[in-house]
Motif scaffolding. Structure first.
Motif, PDB file in Angstrom:
ATOM      1  N   PHE A 154      45.009  31.123  47.264  1.00 58.71           N
ATOM      2  CA  PHE A 154      45.882  31.353  46.147  1.00 58.71           C
ATOM      3  C   PHE A 154      46.142  30.234  45.147  1.00 58.71           C
ATOM      4  N   ALA A 155      46.145  29.130  45.788  1.00 54.18           N
ATOM      5  CA  ALA A 155      45.964  27.868  44.999  1.00 54.18           C
ATOM      6  C   ALA A 155      44.852  27.909  44.199  1.00 54.18           C
ATOM      7  N   ALA A 156      43.760  28.143  44.632  1.00 54.32           N
ATOM      8  CA  ALA A 156      42.266  28.188  43.926  1.00 54.32           C
ATOM      9  C   ALA A 156      42.673  29.194  43.019  1.00 54.32           C
ATOM     10  N   ILE A 157      43.084  30.534  43.242  1.00 55.31           N
ATOM     11  CA  ILE A 157      43.051  31.560  42.120  1.00 55.31           C
ATOM     12  C   ILE A 157      43.966  31.086  41.160  1.00 55.31           C
ATOM     13  N   ARG A 158      45.227  30.524  41.203  1.00 54.19           N
ATOM     14  CA  ARG A 158      46.012  29.984  40.296  1.00 54.19           C
ATOM     15  C   ARG A 158      45.275  29.004  39.313  1.00 54.19           C
ATOM     16  N   ASP A 159      44.670  28.016  40.135  1.00 48.76           N
ATOM     17  CA  ASP A 159      43.850  27.221  39.089  1.00 48.76           C
ATOM     18  C   ASP A 159      42.719  27.994  38.169  1.00 48.76           C
ATOM     19  N   GLU A 160      41.886  28.870  38.828  1.00 49.52           N
ATOM     20  CA  GLU A 160      40.983  29.548  38.128  1.00 49.52           C
ATOM     21  C   GLU A 160      41.572  30.520  37.017  1.00 49.52           C
ATOM     22  N   LEU A 161      42.599  31.038  37.114  1.00 51.01           N
ATOM     23  CA  LEU A 161      43.269  31.866  36.136  1.00 51.01           C
ATOM     24  C   LEU A 161      44.208  30.885  35.065  1.00 51.01           C
ATOM     25  N   HIS A 162      44.585  29.731  35.353  1.00 47.64           N
ATOM     26  CA  HIS A 162      44.829  28.911  34.269  1.00 47.64           C
ATOM     27  C   HIS A 162      43.727  28.472  33.680  1.00 47.64           C
ATOM     28  N   ARG A 163      42.707  28.140  34.167  1.00 49.60           N
ATOM     29  CA  ARG A 163      41.178  27.598  33.344  1.00 49.60           C
ATOM     30  C   ARG A 163      40.789  28.502  32.468  1.00 49.60           C
ATOM     31  N   TRP A 164      40.841  30.146  33.128  1.00 50.04           N
ATOM     32  CA  TRP A 164      40.534  31.085  32.300  1.00 50.04           C
ATOM     33  C   TRP A 164      41.294  31.368  31.174  1.00 50.04           C
ATOM     34  N   LEU A 165      42.522  31.542  31.286  1.00 53.94           N
ATOM     35  CA  LEU A 165      43.503  31.766  30.214  1.00 53.94           C
ATOM     36  C   LEU A 165      43.399  30.693  29.188  1.00 53.94           C
ATOM     37  N   ASN A 166      43.355  29.584  29.511  1.00 50.68           N
ATOM     38  CA  ASN A 166      43.057  28.468  28.469  1.00 50.68           C
ATOM     39  C   ASN A 166      41.969  28.445  27.855  1.00 50.68           C
ATOM     40  N   ALA A 167      40.897  28.907  28.398  1.00 47.19           N
ATOM     41  CA  ALA A 167      39.511  29.166  27.647  1.00 47.19           C
ATOM     42  C   ALA A 167      39.521  30.196  26.733  1.00 47.19           C
ATOM     43  N   GLN A 168      40.473  31.440  27.182  1.00 46.11           N
ATOM     44  CA  GLN A 168      40.432  32.555  26.004  1.00 46.11           C
ATOM     45  C   GLN A 168      41.341  32.192  24.693  1.00 46.11           C
ATOM     46  N   SER A 169      42.411  31.425  24.985  1.00 43.04           N
ATOM     47  CA  SER A 169      42.969  30.704  23.832  1.00 43.04           C
ATOM     48  C   SER A 169      42.770  29.504  22.861  1.00 43.04           C
ATOM     49  N   ALA A 170      41.407  29.070  23.476  1.00 45.97           N
ATOM     50  CA  ALA A 170      40.770  27.865  22.795  1.00 45.97           C
ATOM     51  C   ALA A 170      40.154  28.225  21.445  1.00 45.97           C
TER      52      ALA A 170
END
Length: 248
Positions: free
Chosen positions: A232-248
């Motif tokens: 779940f720590a890795a899942i949270r990191d991946e979602l933060h990364r993905w969401l940041n990419a969508q808003s870039a």
């Protein structure tokens, strides 16, 4: 075609008045469509759609879970796997039994609304859908209110010791929603709900996710299993990364 929202809300309230709203699970199911309708309205407005399509998106949110109440009455459960598809029951109640006329007199939008209700919980939309029905379907499916009460319909002890199925993690990292058939353990449901973010179609939907905060609450449950904690720590990191990419 003008949709009378007050009439639709009154019809939905009358239909659900047959159920015990003092029951917490029933109350959640009654309140849910109103919140979904408001989100559909907001997403449709963000796309600058014509007023008629905004109204249709809103109404699809009110109607999509009508079958939940018939599901409870017939099978005494809200769980599709233990009864029948609530989406199919919604279609039957509204269009086969004719209750859609309680909500609006004009039948011109029946086919579109039927499609939206029928496919709102499906894994994928049919490829052959025309543009307008697909749009309303996608807005409804971008409902980002996650029913946490369904995820945690297990004991705290069972959740805390739950592993995560490898195939569920594979689906998550492939950035698509998780098939129900892959889920074996309670924690898989949390991963599956989190993966729905990858399926969102519109920027406004992602903004709503950020505002509501449910995603991070969902992924922050306590576990006694080190492998699950790491997953779940890795899942949270991946979602933060993905969401940041969508808003870039």
């Amino acid at each position: 075609m003008k949709i009378d929202r007050a009439r639709a809300q009154k019809a939905f309230a009358a239909y659900t008045s047959l159920d015990n709203s003092a029951d917490a699970q029933v109350k959640l199911k009654i309140d849910h469509p109103y919140r979904v309708a408001a989100l559909c309205d907001r997403i449709a407005q963000s796309l600058a759609l014509p007023p008629e399509d905004v109204d249709l998106a809103w109404l699809s949110g009110i109607l999509h879970d009508v079958g939940r109440f018939e599901q409870l009455r017939r099978y005494n459960t809200f769980i599709d796997a233990q009864s029948v598809s609530h989406a199919a029951l919604s279609v039957a109640v509204l269009f086969d039994e004719g209750r859609i006329r309680d909500y609006l007199d004009d039948a011109g939008a029946d086919a579109l609304l039927r499609t939206a209700v029928e496919w709102h919980s499906a894994f994928r939309l049919p490829e052959a859908l025309d543009a307008r029905p697909r749009l309303i379907c996608q807005i409804l499916r971008d409902d980002v209110e996650t029913p946490l009460e369904e995820i945690y319909n297990v004991s705290t002890a069972a959740l805390r010791r739950s592993p995560v199925t490898p195939a569920v993690l594979d689906a998550f990292y492939a950035h698509h929603c998780v098939l129900h058939s892959l889920k074996q353990y309670p924690a898989d449901n949390a991963v599956g709900h989190a993966s729905l973010v990858f399926e969102l179609c519109y920027p406004e939907s992602l903004r709503i996710v950020d505002e509501q905060g449910w995603l991070w609450r969902l992924l922050d449950f306590k576990t006694d299993t080190p492998d699950t904690a790491a997953a779940f720590a890795a899942i949270r990191d991946e979602l933060h990364r993905w969401l940041n990419a969508q808003s870039a």
